[in-house]
Design an enzyme around this catalytic site. Structure first.
Site, PDB file in Angstrom:
ATOM      1  N   CYS A 184     -14.041  -5.674   2.443  1.00  0.00           N
ATOM      2  CA  CYS A 184     -12.932  -6.502   1.932  1.00  0.00           C
ATOM      3  C   CYS A 184     -11.974  -7.466   2.953  1.00  0.00           C
ATOM      4  O   CYS A 184     -12.061  -7.042   4.178  1.00  0.00           O
ATOM      5  CB  CYS A 184     -11.683  -5.604   1.536  1.00  0.00           C
ATOM      6  SG  CYS A 184     -10.171  -6.194   1.094  1.00  0.00           S
TER       7      CYS A 184
ATOM      8  N   TYR B 106       8.874   2.422  -9.948  1.00  0.00           N
ATOM      9  CA  TYR B 106       8.714   2.726 -11.072  1.00  0.00           C
ATOM     10  C   TYR B 106       9.857   3.989 -11.480  1.00  0.00           C
ATOM     11  O   TYR B 106      10.406   4.537 -10.575  1.00  0.00           O
ATOM     12  CB  TYR B 106       7.395   3.173 -11.599  1.00  0.00           C
ATOM     13  CG  TYR B 106       6.448   1.807 -11.550  1.00  0.00           C
ATOM     14  CD1 TYR B 106       6.865   0.650 -12.103  1.00  0.00           C
ATOM     15  CD2 TYR B 106       5.071   1.800 -10.832  1.00  0.00           C
ATOM     16  CE1 TYR B 106       6.285  -0.534 -12.356  1.00  0.00           C
ATOM     17  CE2 TYR B 106       4.343   0.759 -11.037  1.00  0.00           C
ATOM     18  CZ  TYR B 106       5.056  -0.431 -11.821  1.00  0.00           C
ATOM     19  OH  TYR B 106       4.046  -1.733 -11.550  1.00  0.00           O
TER      20      TYR B 106
ATOM     21  N   ALA C  31      -8.244   1.172  -2.702  1.00  0.00           N
ATOM     22  CA  ALA C  31      -8.178   0.212  -3.850  1.00  0.00           C
ATOM     23  C   ALA C  31      -9.374  -1.062  -3.503  1.00  0.00           C
ATOM     24  O   ALA C  31     -10.223  -0.970  -3.920  1.00  0.00           O
ATOM     25  CB  ALA C  31      -6.848   0.030  -4.252  1.00  0.00           C
ATOM     26  N   ARG C  32      -8.541  -1.930  -2.762  1.00  0.00           N
ATOM     27  CA  ARG C  32      -9.354  -3.075  -2.537  1.00  0.00           C
ATOM     28  C   ARG C  32     -10.737  -2.734  -1.960  1.00  0.00           C
ATOM     29  O   ARG C  32     -11.682  -3.656  -2.270  1.00  0.00           O
ATOM     30  CB  ARG C  32      -8.489  -4.073  -1.698  1.00  0.00           C
ATOM     31  CG  ARG C  32      -7.318  -4.599  -2.338  1.00  0.00           C
ATOM     32  CD  ARG C  32      -6.346  -5.431  -1.401  1.00  0.00           C
ATOM     33  NE  ARG C  32      -5.592  -4.484  -0.682  1.00  0.00           N
ATOM     34  CZ  ARG C  32      -4.655  -4.813   0.345  1.00  0.00           C
ATOM     35  NH1 ARG C  32      -4.539  -6.098   0.317  1.00  0.00           N
ATOM     36  NH2 ARG C  32      -3.906  -4.013   0.850  1.00  0.00           N
TER      37      ARG C  32
ATOM     38  N   ASP D 263       2.558  -2.532  -0.661  1.00  0.00           N
ATOM     39  CA  ASP D 263       1.764  -1.450  -0.569  1.00  0.00           C
ATOM     40  C   ASP D 263       0.258  -1.976  -0.357  1.00  0.00           C
ATOM     41  O   ASP D 263      -0.573  -1.601   0.434  1.00  0.00           O
ATOM     42  CB  ASP D 263       1.727  -0.576  -1.864  1.00  0.00           C
ATOM     43  CG  ASP D 263       0.995   0.632  -1.654  1.00  0.00           C
ATOM     44  OD1 ASP D 263       1.166   1.196  -0.522  1.00  0.00           O
ATOM     45  OD2 ASP D 263       0.702   1.107  -2.666  1.00  0.00           O
TER      46      ASP D 263
ATOM     47  N   GLU E 111      -3.245   7.664 -13.895  1.00  0.00           N
ATOM     48  CA  GLU E 111      -2.054   7.359 -13.252  1.00  0.00           C
ATOM     49  C   GLU E 111      -0.904   7.248 -14.549  1.00  0.00           C
ATOM     50  O   GLU E 111      -0.853   6.235 -14.969  1.00  0.00           O
ATOM     51  CB  GLU E 111      -2.074   6.127 -12.525  1.00  0.00           C
ATOM     52  CG  GLU E 111      -0.794   5.850 -11.747  1.00  0.00           C
ATOM     53  CD  GLU E 111      -0.523   4.675 -10.928  1.00  0.00           C
ATOM     54  OE1 GLU E 111      -0.353   4.665  -9.830  1.00  0.00           O
ATOM     55  OE2 GLU E 111      -1.146   3.641 -11.433  1.00  0.00           O
TER      56      GLU E 111
END
Ligand code: SF4
Length: 682
Positions: free
Chosen positions: A344, A175, A320-321, A266, A104
């Site tokens: 999770c 960003y 992700a998590r 997010d 990334e």
């Protein structure tokens, strides 16, 4: 065991431009709190994901130039060839398991202060930086824009040479490329501002530049925040977000769809979002492009994953998590072991690691972040060294994890829990509004423990000190948890109140069914979730709730789990009356006396029910009466902390049984020492 045929679709290979992912499990970029300072730890962490079956494993944010510097937080860099060589370690580690490696590439724009590099912060439009700081951000000139494109290009080439398969253009989470897209941040009047087409110009150019740089060696992915959640003043999935995708539909090889301006929306916690919560935003993308789409949603259920694919929401299962909580989630599905998935719980302790500037940790997975430092593997654990037996007293998160890890090692374990059910604090805390998923910490462990012939679990088995003394076991471990204090001692009050009536309640009393009447006053000197969650509980039950705290916001530490603004908003919407900067002074009949944290000016707050959520004391009553220093303490019984720390403590104990003390020292990542510093200072 074999994969349930219902889930076969999850294991189909998917083409991403010039590369092919071996399956649909896509670990989207996520922070680790390790960055360039911990390259070995970072590579080992990603390798575990690949070993666990994630077909694509991405890095965290990787700065393309020193003008994107988030010191003191950890991030990767691709500023020079040394960075490239360092990151090659990560790609090698991922490729060793047959997965694709994604990177990334990142420029923070006004999100960075460049405190380390002291470069000038740049953004589409001049103004303040995101985080309060005396330094502001300079509007980018045309020269800056050309430089920015060159930095992305150079970083993309280095990424390719480091072995990455997928190279990102990162237009999410507010960003820099996203700052150009959004009218909220871009007030330029040149060809990079004004119309959406103009605001999209830099993103288009960056995609083209990246493609040109990497050729057919790598796929080019775009991570786009499809909706800022700021209504029509920002990018929305119904209007401009959708239009951006439509304009650039076939340009990248993959669309990675994110949500919200900040990371908080997010990676929203389970307290404020359900599994698959991004679907309504992400699903506008698939019909607009022939390229594969990935999005996240805290997916842990294979049926929900299959549904995402079959309904055409996305082509991959972005995570992700869930990949942090269980790096082996794909393999467990592939092997028909879905019931062993370490789901999770959406607590966002992982987010707090990055926000606190420390390496990644996870409530469910105590090995996360310890892969290189301690050599811990999430599924494998060294077999026992001896035939020793272990008694564990207490079936909360620490006791259950210790029993599970010791059981896997092959030790004979007896676990005694005084109450009817296993779970300890999890039983109580998971009844609070929005925290139901926390019980998964218990459920995962109890399910596996039930299958272990060498672990005996006894509920309704209170152990006295005599019982413990007489029990024949080589190791005796106390995991008896903690109790909330009634004396006012907390984060700011270090000395107990002189007198406290028994009518004052603690969270433990609430969980035990104490009578709560009339107007409720909650004093919070703990600052994590408890006081805010109790406030929500009693507001929803129709009580008038007053919240008093020495801090300046509600549940202040939850800033770290990215939940604070959600908590504050919800409680304000429910009608909470909050008073800040108030330190507890004394309690009278129906009155809480406080003093201003700055001026000491006194205030009084009336209550019918007063709840003190301040701090906890370890329950070491058995140990105190035993007076046996050979007994080990784990979890909150050792020192009260988060559930994550309790699980970690139980796991660490289990790993270290039979291991000499000198071999328990974790490895450290060391800076290179240059032998010759001559001329370093002119
Ligand atoms: Fe999930 Fe909590 Fe682990 Fe994060 S820390 S991955 S939210 S269980």
């Amino acid at each position: 065991m074999h994969c349930n045929p219902r889930y076969n679709i999850l294991f189909e290979p998917i083409t991403i431009g010039p590369v092919v992912a071996p399956n649909r499990f896509y670990q989207t970029p996520h922070a680790t709190g390790m960055g360039r300072n911990n390259p070995n730890s970072s590579a080992a962490l990603r390798a575990i994901k690949a070993e666990g079956g994630w077909g694509v494993v991405c890095t965290e944010y990787c700065s393309i130039h020193p003008s994107s510097d988030e010191t003191p937080y950890a991030y990767l860099t691709l500023w020079d060839d040394d960075d490239m060589r360092q990151l090659a370690q990560t790609t090698d580690a991922i490729h060793a398991h047959g997965s694709l490696a994604g990177i990334e590439l990142w420029h923070g724009g006004f999100h960075v202060n460049n405190r380390g590099t002291r470069e000038t912060p740049i953004a589409p439009t001049a103004g303040n930086t995101e985080y309060v700081h005396p330094g502001q951000v300079r509007a980018m000139t045309h020269r800056d824009i050309q430089d920015m494109r060159a930095w992305q290009r150079a970083a993309a080439i280095r990424a390719r040479d480091a072995g990455f398969d997928i190279v990102y253009v990162y237009a999410g989470h507010e960003y820099l490329p996203f700052q150009f897209l959004s009218r909220r941040f871009n007030q330029r009047d040149d060809e990079y501002g004004g119309s959406l087409e103009n605001r999209t110009r830099l993103l288009r150019e960056m995609i083209e530049d990246t493609r040109d740089a990497v050729g057919q060696d790598c796929a080019v992915a775009v991570r786009l925040a499809i909706d800022e959640l700021h209504g029509n003043s920002g990018i929305t999935s119904e209007n401009e977000g959708r239009d951006v995708v439509e304009m650039l539909a076939e340009l990248p090889d993959l669309w990675d769809i994110a949500l919200g301006g900040s990371l908080g929306t997010d990676s929203c916690s389970s307290r404020f979002s359900a599994e698959g919560y991004q679907e309504q935003y992400a699903n506008v993308v698939k019909p607009l492009t022939s390229k594969p789409v990935v999005s996240v949603g805290r997916f842990t259920s294979p049926d929900a994953m299959v549904s995402q694919i079959k309904r055409g929401v996305q082509d991959f299962i972005g995570a992700a998590r869930p990949s942090i909580a269980d790096p082996f989630l794909p393999k467990k599905i592939a092997e028909g072991r879905e019931d062993e998935i370490r789901e999770c719980i959406g607590c966002n302790i992982c987010r707090s690691s990055n926000n606190e500037g420390v390496p990644l940790r996870c409530t469910q997975n105590p090995t996360m972040g310890e892969e290189w430092r301690r050599g811990w593997h999430p599924e494998n654990i060294p077999a026992k060294h001896t035939d020793a037996s272990v008694l564990i007293v207490g079936g909360g998160p620490a006791g259950l994890e210790a029993a599970l890890a010791l059981g896997k090692r092959g030790y004979q374990v007896d676990l005694a829990e005084q109450s009817e059910q296993l779970g300890g604090r999890l039983l109580r805390e998971s009844t609070l509004p929005g925290l139901a998923h926390w019980i998964r910490v218990r459920d995962y462990r109890v399910n596996l423990l039930q299958q272990m012939p060498n672990v005996n679990v006894y509920t309704q088995s209170e152990m006295t000190s005599d019982d413990v003394r007489e029990f024949e076991a080589d190791y005796k471990v106390m995991a008896t948890g903690s109790r909330w204090r009634r004396d006012g001692v907390g984060a700011t009050a270090r000395t107990p109140l002189q007198s406290v009536s028994d009518d004052v309640l603690t969270p433990d009393d609430i969980f035990s069914g104490a009578d709560v009447t009339g107007d409720v006053l909650i004093y919070d000197d703990d600052h994590y979730f408890m006081a805010g969650a109790l406030a929500e509980k009693f507001l929803r039950a129709g009580h008038r709730v007053t919240y008093v705290t020495p801090e300046s916001i509600i549940s202040s530490w939850t800033v770290m789990t990215n939940e604070q603004e959600f908590i504050q908003t919800r409680l304000m919407e429910l009608g909470i009356e909050a008073h800040y900067l108030q330190r507890i002074d004394s309690i009278e009949e129906g009155l809480l006396n406080t003093a201003c944290a700055y001026t000491a000016k006194p205030s009084q707050f009336r209550f019918d029910t007063l709840i003190l959520a301040t701090s906890r004391e370890s329950d070491q009553s058995i140990v105190d009466s035993l007076g046996d220093s050979a007994i080990s303490l784990i979890g909150d019984c050792r020192v009260p902390s988060s559930i994550a720390d309790a699980v970690y403590s139980g796991h660490k104990f289990a790993r270290e049984v039979g291991v000499p003390r000198e071999l328990r020292v974790p490895r450290r990542e060391q800076a290179i020492i240059f032998s010759d510093l001559t001329g370093a200072v002119a």
